[in-house]
Design a protein around this motif. Structure first.
Motif, short mmCIF file in Angstrom:
data_model
loop_
_atom_site.label_atom_id
_atom_site.label_comp_id
_atom_site.label_asym_id
_atom_site.label_seq_id
_atom_site.Cartn_x
_atom_site.Cartn_y
_atom_site.Cartn_z
N ALA A 146 -19.65 -5.95 9.60
CA ALA A 146 -19.67 -7.09 8.69
C ALA A 146 -18.27 -7.53 8.27
O ALA A 146 -18.04 -8.70 7.98
CB ALA A 146 -20.50 -6.76 7.45
N GLN B 109 -21.21 -15.64 6.06
CA GLN B 109 -22.54 -15.10 5.79
C GLN B 109 -23.57 -16.21 5.88
O GLN B 109 -23.26 -17.36 5.59
CB GLN B 109 -22.61 -14.48 4.39
CG GLN B 109 -21.81 -13.21 4.26
CD GLN B 109 -22.18 -12.46 3.00
OE1 GLN B 109 -22.91 -12.92 2.15
NE2 GLN B 109 -21.66 -11.24 2.90
N VAL C 238 -23.65 -9.09 11.65
CA VAL C 238 -24.78 -8.17 11.60
C VAL C 238 -26.00 -8.83 12.23
O VAL C 238 -26.73 -8.21 13.01
CB VAL C 238 -25.06 -7.72 10.16
CG1 VAL C 238 -26.39 -6.99 10.05
CG2 VAL C 238 -23.91 -6.84 9.65
N ARG C 239 -26.21 -10.09 11.93
CA ARG C 239 -27.33 -10.82 12.52
C ARG C 239 -27.18 -10.91 14.04
O ARG C 239 -28.14 -10.74 14.78
CB ARG C 239 -27.45 -12.21 11.93
CG ARG C 239 -27.93 -12.20 10.50
CD ARG C 239 -28.09 -13.62 9.95
NE ARG C 239 -28.61 -13.58 8.61
CZ ARG C 239 -29.90 -13.46 8.31
NH1 ARG C 239 -30.79 -13.37 9.27
NH2 ARG C 239 -30.31 -13.43 7.06
N PRO D 246 -24.96 -1.57 11.81
CA PRO D 246 -26.04 -1.46 10.82
C PRO D 246 -27.26 -0.71 11.35
O PRO D 246 -27.41 -0.50 12.56
CB PRO D 246 -26.40 -2.93 10.54
CG PRO D 246 -26.08 -3.62 11.83
CD PRO D 246 -24.86 -2.93 12.36
N GLU E 166 -26.27 -12.54 4.35
CA GLU E 166 -25.97 -11.44 5.28
C GLU E 166 -24.92 -11.88 6.28
O GLU E 166 -24.89 -13.04 6.69
CB GLU E 166 -27.24 -11.00 6.00
CG GLU E 166 -27.05 -9.79 6.87
CD GLU E 166 -28.35 -9.31 7.47
OE1 GLU E 166 -28.57 -8.08 7.46
OE2 GLU E 166 -29.14 -10.13 7.96
N SER E 167 -24.09 -10.95 6.68
CA SER E 167 -23.03 -11.23 7.65
C SER E 167 -23.61 -11.78 8.95
O SER E 167 -24.59 -11.26 9.48
CB SER E 167 -22.27 -9.93 7.95
OG SER E 167 -21.50 -10.06 9.12
#
Length: 165
Positions: free
Chosen positions: A87, A93, A101-102, A34, A97-98
């Motif tokens: 993701a 999630q 990704v976090r 991302p 948000e995935s």
């Protein structure tokens, strides 16, 4: 034996540019990873204006590159299994948000934070200033640990902390 290296002095104009080049706030990902927003990095890491945009940009770019290097072999396997992006490697999630990704952001931010901390340990070098920094600030090693834990979480590696007795 002593060595001495002499370099030409830097002019006052070259040393401080009153109009530094503008740094774009969004670092574009490669489509699989991302984008990273430098404004978000600043807020999450609680960085004030002493860290310039250009230096933050440099630290975050290194964080992105390091995370990509560590995750390279894992990414190749995921892409071979059909994952279109980060993701898609985990269905969970959190807050819309995935989690992957976090975790990636946490890894990039942690590595960038370690680099920034090493360069900006604190301008107050008195004993009281050092104690205040030590009491409040995260150390570069702790920031790196957080980054590696995030990378381990992405690939599903269990955490292990060992202390020598």
């Amino acid at each position: 034996m002593n060595d001495f290296v002499s370099v030409a002095p830097i002019s006052a104009h070259a040393a401080h540019d009153p109009n530094p080049p503008r740094v774009e706030p969004i670092l574009k990902g490669d489509g699989w990873y991302p984008d990273i927003d430098l404004r978000d990095v600043r807020v999450v890491l609680r960085l004030d204006g002493t860290v310039t945009d250009a230096r933050l940009f440099d630290a975050v770019v290194e964080g992105i590159a390091h995370a990509a290097d560590v995750l390279h072999a894992w990414r190749v396997k995921c892409e071979a299994s059909g994952a279109a992006d980060l993701a898609a490697t985990h269905p969970r999630q959190v807050a819309g948000e995935s989690v992957q990704v976090r975790r990636y952001r946490r890894a990039v931010y942690g590595w960038a934070h370690a680099l920034v901390l090493e360069r900006y340990r604190g301008y107050d070098t008195s004993q009281s200033g050092t104690r205040r920094v030590d009491a409040v600030a995260l150390s570069p090693d702790e920031a790196r640990r957080d980054a590696y834990w995030a990378l381990g979480d992405i690939v599903g590696r269990r955490r292990l902390t060992v202390e020598a007795i």
